[in-house]
Scaffold this motif. Structure first.
Motif, PDB file in Angstrom:
ATOM      1  N   GLU A   1      18.355 -10.576 -11.057  1.00 31.59           N
ATOM      2  CA  GLU A   1      18.873  -9.658 -10.081  1.00 31.59           C
ATOM      3  C   GLU A   1      20.418  -9.622 -11.032  1.00 31.59           C
ATOM      4  OE1 GLU A   1      19.694 -10.901  -6.080  1.00 31.59           O
ATOM      5  OE2 GLU A   1      17.524 -11.512  -5.766  1.00 31.59           O
ATOM      6  N   ALA A   2      20.585 -10.051 -11.809  1.00 33.32           N
ATOM      7  CA  ALA A   2      21.979 -10.221 -12.244  1.00 33.32           C
ATOM      8  C   ALA A   2      22.138 -10.797 -13.396  1.00 33.32           C
ATOM      9  CB  ALA A   2      22.703 -10.677 -11.464  1.00 33.32           C
TER      10      ALA A   2
ATOM     11  N   ALA B   1      28.026  -8.221 -15.479  1.00 28.42           N
ATOM     12  CA  ALA B   1      29.479  -9.550 -15.745  1.00 28.42           C
ATOM     13  C   ALA B   1      30.039 -10.175 -16.850  1.00 28.42           C
ATOM     14  CB  ALA B   1      29.362 -10.211 -14.420  1.00 28.42           C
ATOM     15  N   ILE B   2      30.694  -9.915 -16.725  1.00 32.49           N
ATOM     16  CA  ILE B   2      31.168 -10.385 -18.024  1.00 32.49           C
ATOM     17  C   ILE B   2      31.924 -12.034 -17.815  1.00 32.49           C
ATOM     18  CG2 ILE B   2      32.980 -10.833 -20.514  1.00 32.49           C
ATOM     19  CD1 ILE B   2      32.667  -8.379 -20.608  1.00 32.49           C
ATOM     20  N   LEU B   3      31.015 -13.479 -18.078  1.00 28.14           N
ATOM     21  CA  LEU B   3      30.996 -14.569 -18.017  1.00 28.14           C
ATOM     22  C   LEU B   3      31.982 -15.041 -18.827  1.00 28.14           C
ATOM     23  CD1 LEU B   3      31.937 -16.936 -16.514  1.00 28.14           C
ATOM     24  CD2 LEU B   3      29.333 -17.117 -15.923  1.00 28.14           C
TER      25      LEU B   3
ATOM     26  N   ALA C   1      18.776 -19.392  -9.435  1.00 29.44           N
ATOM     27  CA  ALA C   1      17.725 -18.840 -10.689  1.00 29.44           C
ATOM     28  C   ALA C   1      17.465 -17.145 -10.406  1.00 29.44           C
ATOM     29  CB  ALA C   1      16.258 -19.440  -9.445  1.00 29.44           C
ATOM     30  N   ALA C   2      18.503 -16.451 -10.080  1.00 33.67           N
ATOM     31  CA  ALA C   2      17.712 -14.741  -9.966  1.00 33.67           C
ATOM     32  C   ALA C   2      18.766 -14.561 -11.161  1.00 33.67           C
ATOM     33  CB  ALA C   2      18.119 -13.895  -8.679  1.00 33.67           C
ATOM     34  N   ILE C   3      20.212 -15.344 -11.414  1.00 36.15           N
ATOM     35  CA  ILE C   3      20.307 -15.131 -12.547  1.00 36.15           C
ATOM     36  C   ILE C   3      20.912 -15.054 -13.903  1.00 36.15           C
ATOM     37  CG2 ILE C   3      23.230 -14.397 -12.965  1.00 36.15           C
ATOM     38  CD1 ILE C   3      24.060 -15.877  -9.794  1.00 36.15           C
ATOM     39  N   LEU C   4      21.021 -14.661 -15.072  1.00 41.10           N
ATOM     40  CA  LEU C   4      20.488 -15.055 -15.862  1.00 41.10           C
ATOM     41  C   LEU C   4      21.545 -14.763 -17.495  1.00 41.10           C
ATOM     42  CD1 LEU C   4      18.936 -15.428 -18.826  1.00 41.10           C
ATOM     43  CD2 LEU C   4      19.197 -13.006 -19.038  1.00 41.10           C
ATOM     44  N   HIS C   5      22.122 -15.671 -17.456  1.00 31.28           N
ATOM     45  CA  HIS C   5      23.500 -15.786 -17.908  1.00 31.28           C
ATOM     46  C   HIS C   5      23.143 -16.009 -19.757  1.00 31.28           C
ATOM     47  CE1 HIS C   5      27.500 -16.802 -19.728  1.00 31.28           C
ATOM     48  NE2 HIS C   5      26.956 -17.900 -20.244  1.00 31.28           N
TER      49      HIS C   5
END
Length: 263
Positions: free
Chosen positions: A3-4, A140-142, A196-200
């Motif tokens: 998702e993100a 997003a930037i992280l 688990a729906a976030i990829l960094h």
């Protein structure tokens, strides 16, 4: 499904080779030497490099971001006659601050920030990649970065603002990756999708891949950082496994399609 997507800044969205950062530091030191002195340029540069290294030795093991304003205070204190502590010693920052004015320090930080935005452009395809990704994912930037205002300024200058839901920086959060607090802050800024729906996506194995996986996220390792980049990095280990491995950011979209067919 994903998702993100969060993306590291230095050496992920923006290559930071040694030559580019030298231009930024040389410009800042030159302006300091002329406006706040006069000081010898080589002396300013020597103080800058020594205090940069001292800050990384002091702060990174404590998961704290280095502070550009603090660095400027210490450099000006040295230039104005205060002896620097030994390499393993600590500054008396209160005494050092008495040798400069807050307006001078704010000016130094601003000069550095503007020079960075001017001297280190993104890869030509980055904006188009973000635009396409933003049509499918929250972005997003992280990033670990000592001055969040620089990244804000960079995002605006590059035209990336419409594609980003958040810009989460270590300076604002108060800790650096891989500390779980900064990943929690980013997840909150993205409206709390399941971990688990976030990829960094990032280039530092410990900060980006290990940090993301320990937060329960998915992780993409970007292996194509400049070989001489002075930004902190880490040695790859086998404590976790990256979900994707990328040679460049241009491969992220294909990697996401593969990942989403296998989850």
């Amino acid at each position: 499904m994903i998702e993100a997507v969060t993306l590291d800044f230095g050496n992920t969205l923006v290559p930071v080779p040694a030559a580019g950062l030298r231009v930024v530091v040389a410009h800042t030191a030159g302006e300091m030497a002329a406006r706040l002195g006069p000081f010898d340029l080589d002396t300013v540069l020597e103080a800058w490099h020594e205090e940069r290294e001292r800050q990384f030795r002091e702060e990174v093991p404590r998961f704290r971001e280095v502070d550009l304003a603090q660095r400027a205070v210490r450099i000006l204190a040295r230039l104005r006659g205060m002896a620097a502590p030994p390499s393993d010693g600590r500054w008396d920052d209160e005494a050092a601050a008495a040798l400069s004015d807050p307006a001078e320090i704010a000016w130094v930080v601003d000069v550095y920030s503007r020079a960075f935005v001017h001297a280190l452009p993104p890869a030509p395809s980055t904006g188009a990649v973000l635009e396409r990704l933003a049509s499918r994912y929250r972005l997003a930037i992280l990033s670990n970065w000592p001055l969040a205002a620089t990244i804000d300024r960079y995002v605006e200058a590059a035209g990336w603002s419409p594609y980003l839901s958040a810009v989460v920086m270590s300076q604002r959060v108060g800790t650096i990756k891989p500390h779980p607090a900064i990943f929690a802050a980013a997840r909150s800024a993205l409206a709390d999708p399941p971990p688990a729906a976030i990829l960094h996506v990032g280039d530092d194995w410990a900060a980006d891949v290990v940090g993301a996986k320990r937060a329960g996220w998915r992780a993409a390792f970007l292996a194509g950082r400049p070989h001489d980049s002075p930004l902190p990095g880490s040695t790859r280990d086998d404590s976790v496994t990256a979900d994707l491995e990328l040679a460049s950011l241009d491969g992220l979209e294909d990697g996401l399609r593969v990942l989403e067919t296998t989850v």
